[in-house]
Scaffold this active site. Structure first.
Site, PDB file in Angstrom:
ATOM      1  N   THR A 117     -34.776  63.827 -36.008  1.00 32.32           N
ATOM      2  CA  THR A 117     -35.175  62.431 -35.829  1.00 32.32           C
ATOM      3  C   THR A 117     -36.599  62.301 -35.297  1.00 32.32           C
ATOM      4  O   THR A 117     -37.089  63.189 -34.574  1.00 32.32           O
ATOM      5  CB  THR A 117     -34.208  61.729 -34.843  1.00 32.32           C
ATOM      6  OG1 THR A 117     -34.768  60.483 -34.435  1.00 32.32           O
ATOM      7  CG2 THR A 117     -33.971  62.556 -33.585  1.00 32.32           C
ATOM      8  N   TYR A 141     -30.874  61.198 -26.488  1.00 33.66           N
ATOM      9  CA  TYR A 141     -30.637  61.361 -27.932  1.00 33.66           C
ATOM     10  C   TYR A 141     -31.696  62.289 -28.539  1.00 33.66           C
ATOM     11  O   TYR A 141     -31.368  63.303 -29.180  1.00 33.66           O
ATOM     12  CB  TYR A 141     -30.647  59.986 -28.623  1.00 33.66           C
ATOM     13  CG  TYR A 141     -30.732  60.087 -30.123  1.00 33.66           C
ATOM     14  CD1 TYR A 141     -29.751  60.771 -30.845  1.00 33.66           C
ATOM     15  CD2 TYR A 141     -31.798  59.516 -30.820  1.00 33.66           C
ATOM     16  CE1 TYR A 141     -29.837  60.875 -32.227  1.00 33.66           C
ATOM     17  CE2 TYR A 141     -31.880  59.617 -32.196  1.00 33.66           C
ATOM     18  CZ  TYR A 141     -30.902  60.300 -32.900  1.00 33.66           C
ATOM     19  OH  TYR A 141     -31.000  60.413 -34.260  1.00 33.66           O
TER      20      TYR A 141
END
Ligand code: UDP
Length: 324
Positions: A117, A141
């Site tokens: 990501t 995250y």
């Protein structure tokens, strides 16, 4: 290279990748614990309900389906939740991936494609984020994903396990058939929420912050179609098998759109009215996040096919007849 285990294959990006794998002649085998995924998204494929923590089950699946490579999509992805409950993120997004990699080692499966990501980069220090941008995540995250990226380098050095890390920018859109698309129980993403407002499923869309240093004051993101991402996975897998080397790529279109521009495009495509509210900035949102995907273009020959208008058209088709 034929049988691909798609872990988290019943989720949004996993289910689209399974479909594109099939379109390109591969056999996707879906492995998903259905905590977030939808069985209806993987009709017609071999489906195994299983958890990544279950090494014995993984070993059986690898053997039974003669798996050649694994693609991983089984992560939790909510930045805000990861701040409130980091344990959930490190456990699922890191520990369970290590479990999967060890099961792969034991089964002598050498190829892994990992959904990473843009959140691994943290605050951008350049306009177009390329693969040389420092990776300093600002939330659990992003950290959980970066930990896997780091482990993958070590697994290559020590065990010869080859991997490609694909760092997505803003995944969006739906398969052009309209049969699969984005569906989250607690939706937090901009485009699905704008559609909810357009289709009367919520009163309005709230814009998070109008005082950013951008042309219209709202955040700019790089929205990339999910089928383009799926195509990048396959190109990356094929390149890895051809060269025998691990690598990383940033995946975006290289064009940024503001929150207001997204709302305007949904209005234009649907012809529907959308009520807008103006709210405070959301914590942890950088003003601009746009990818440089030069490397993916040059090495993988990957060129996104969907511009913003076509992305929104695929979402409209999905939203009009969604089954899950
Ligand atoms: N956003 C917004 N209102 C919403 C949801 C999102 O203004 O209800 C903004 C958000 O602040 C960000 C952009 O839309 O600038 C994209 O957010 P999303 O959650 O879709 O993806 P992210 O960029 O967090 O991965």
């Amino acid at each position: 290279m034929k049988n691909i285990l798609v872990v988290g294959g019943a989720g949004y990006i996993g289910s689209h990748t399974a479909k594109v794998l099939e379109e390109k002649g591969y056999t996707p085998v879906i492995y998903d614990n259905l905590t977030k995924g939808h069985k209806k998204a993987v009709r017609g494929y071999t489906f195994i309900k299983g958890d990544l923590g279950d090494k014995k089950k993984l070993a059986k699946v690898f053997a039974k389906h003669q798996i050649d490579a694994v693609m991983h999509f089984a992560a939790f992805t909510e930045v805000g939740e990861s701040v409130l409950n980091p344990s959930k993120y490190y456990e699922n997004n890191f520990c369970k991936v290590i479990n999967l990699l060890d099961a792969m080692r034991e089964a002598n499966i050498k190829y892994f494609v990992f959904s990473s990501t843009a959140a691994t980069f943290g605050e951008p220090i350049m306009e177009y984020i390329d693969e040389n941008h420092p990776q300093k995540p600002i939330n659990p995250y992003g950290s959980s994903k970066l930990m896997v990226e780091t482990a993958l380098k070590d697994y290559d050095t020590a065990y010869g396990l080859k991997s490609v890390c694909l760092r997505y920018f803003n995944a969006c859109g739906a398969h052009p058939s309209g049969k699969i698309g984005e569906s989250h129980s607690n939706e937090s993403h901009l485009i699905p929420l704008v559609f909810q407002a357009a289709l009367g499923k919520r009163d309005s869309i709230k814009i998070f912050g109008t005082d950013y240093p951008t042309t219209d004051g709202t955040c700019i993101r790089d929205y990339v179609h999910v089928c383009d991402l799926a195509a990048a996975h396959i190109a990356a897998l094929e390149k890895m098998a051809e060269t025998g080397g691990s690598d990383q790529y940033n995946l975006g279109t290289g064009s940024g759109y503001s929150v207001k521009q997204i709302i305007d495009m949904v209005k234009k495509v649907t012809g529907l009215e959308i009520k807008i509210e103006y709210g405070q900035r959301r914590a942890g949102d950088p003003a601009v996040l746009v990818a440089s995907s030069e490397k993916a273009r040059k090495i993988l020959g990957w060129f996104p096919q969907y511009d913003l208008e076509n992305i929104i058209k695929t979402v409209y088709k999905w939203e009009q007849k969604r089954k899950y």
